[in-house]
Design an enzyme around this catalytic site. Sequence first.
Site, PDB file in Angstrom:
ATOM      1  N   CYS A  74       0.347  -5.693   4.417  1.00 25.09           N
ATOM      2  CA  CYS A  74      -0.525  -5.412   3.271  1.00 25.09           C
ATOM      3  C   CYS A  74      -0.011  -5.996   1.954  1.00 25.09           C
ATOM      4  CB  CYS A  74      -0.700  -3.906   3.107  1.00 25.09           C
ATOM      5  SG  CYS A  74      -1.465  -3.082   4.504  1.00 25.09           S
ATOM      6  N   HIS A 131      -0.761  -3.095  -3.125  1.00 18.73           N
ATOM      7  CA  HIS A 131      -0.261  -2.403  -1.933  1.00 18.73           C
ATOM      8  C   HIS A 131      -0.324  -0.894  -2.060  1.00 18.73           C
ATOM      9  CE1 HIS A 131       3.024  -0.779   0.753  1.00 18.73           C
ATOM     10  NE2 HIS A 131       2.146  -1.286   1.590  1.00 18.73           N
TER      11      HIS A 131
END
Length: 479
Positions: A74, A131
Amino acid sequence: MILQRLIYLSLFGISFLGSLHAEPNSPNVLLICVDDLRPELHCFGVDYIQSPNIDKLASRGRAFARHYVQAPTCGASRFALLTGTYGGSNNNALFQRAKAIGQSPETVSPSLPAYFREHGYRSVSVGKVSHHPGGRGGPDWDDESIPEMPNSWDRHLLDAGPWQHPRGWMHGLARGEIRGNAKEMDLIQAVEGPDTLYPDGINTELALEQLDSLVKRESDKPFFLAVGILRPHLPFGAPKKYLDLYEDVDLPAIPHAKKPEGRTTWHSSGEFYKYNRNGLDPNKSTDYADQVRKHYAACVSFADAQVGRILDRLDELDVRKETIVVLWGDHGWHLGEHAIWGKHSLFEESLRSPLIISYPGISEPGMMSHSIVETIDIFPTLIELAGLPKADFTDGVSLQSLLDRPTSTGHPAYSYFGRGYGRTIRTKTHRMIEHTDGYVELYDHRTENGETQNVAHQQPLMVKELRSKLKQRFADTSK
């Protein structure tokens, strides 16, 4: 093509000159980021998936069948999206960038939202766009003094609801359950009730509130609104009505489901297996594998419903005709291919994800592009569509030619990951992975074997050519 561009620019009233102040009729930008989303949607050719809202968006824009992310995790993937550059290979990439800004701000190029903000836009983030949901650090990811993306957002928001804080929201199940010991949290869940039982349902309400405000009360500036949708991220929890969609579906067999032989970027799916599975293993039980796959599909349909709510509100506010919409998956996700359940490999399943770009006046709406593109291309594409000055610091290229003509030529895609995996290049015919110690995997996609047979020894000239491309590409970008 020139005539099409002039028509498009006249629709939005954009000046070719660009300035530090957006034109009154400059297009808005709505960026929707979906976590762990495979290109497993009805509009991408997977018939059993129910994704009507994303399908409708694709019918009004351009879907990219061969979009590849820069990293199968991610944080690093979102770094590439939000900076338009190659960068760190781990989830701390954006926080490392933030630290560099604090030390030497003149050495760090602006982020995508910062660039729009500098050119007269109001930038707002809701949910998981960088994130950390809400974009902050600290033990519970809610410390205002530790921004993940300094100078980027006018507002960077998350409604954690009953999940207490962004860290709890990130791995939340129904009714405020947060992850402590993952072994005690169920991998799959489907609870009767409304969408607001789960994190995305509540956060979509916040996104709609922000959209209302940007259009009704803050219309002095065009907006750059980014909305991050969590599902289908682990654990796979969604309202039961979405799982019911798949009750009678016969799933196709998992392709190349065996653990690969020899050295690869295979891993043991640690993120997946740490959750409670009641002792079941999808690599050993076809029935359980199908349960997991159906819960993943339910999460996709749940995410699709949130996309629909946001796009419907865009239409209700009558601003779709002046808004560029981008839907992006931050990476792929293995559902048993290569005996992996998760991301974090450099195989096709981890690196390929959906990308859809839609705006009024797009040429041949609904026509899919099968040319290879990369996540880093989104930054330069958006600033060209918005008529902003070119950003010479990005590593990507504008996709305008593919938006004008879907059969235009794409370019190789480059990705990377830590753990000694190294870097990979994907061309129209091959994928090559060069490990950090020099070991090479080469896969020929012209054959049925695809990414199940390493042909590096059989095709040494191809290895040499692709090694050269990898070396040159990252030398050019000083990465």
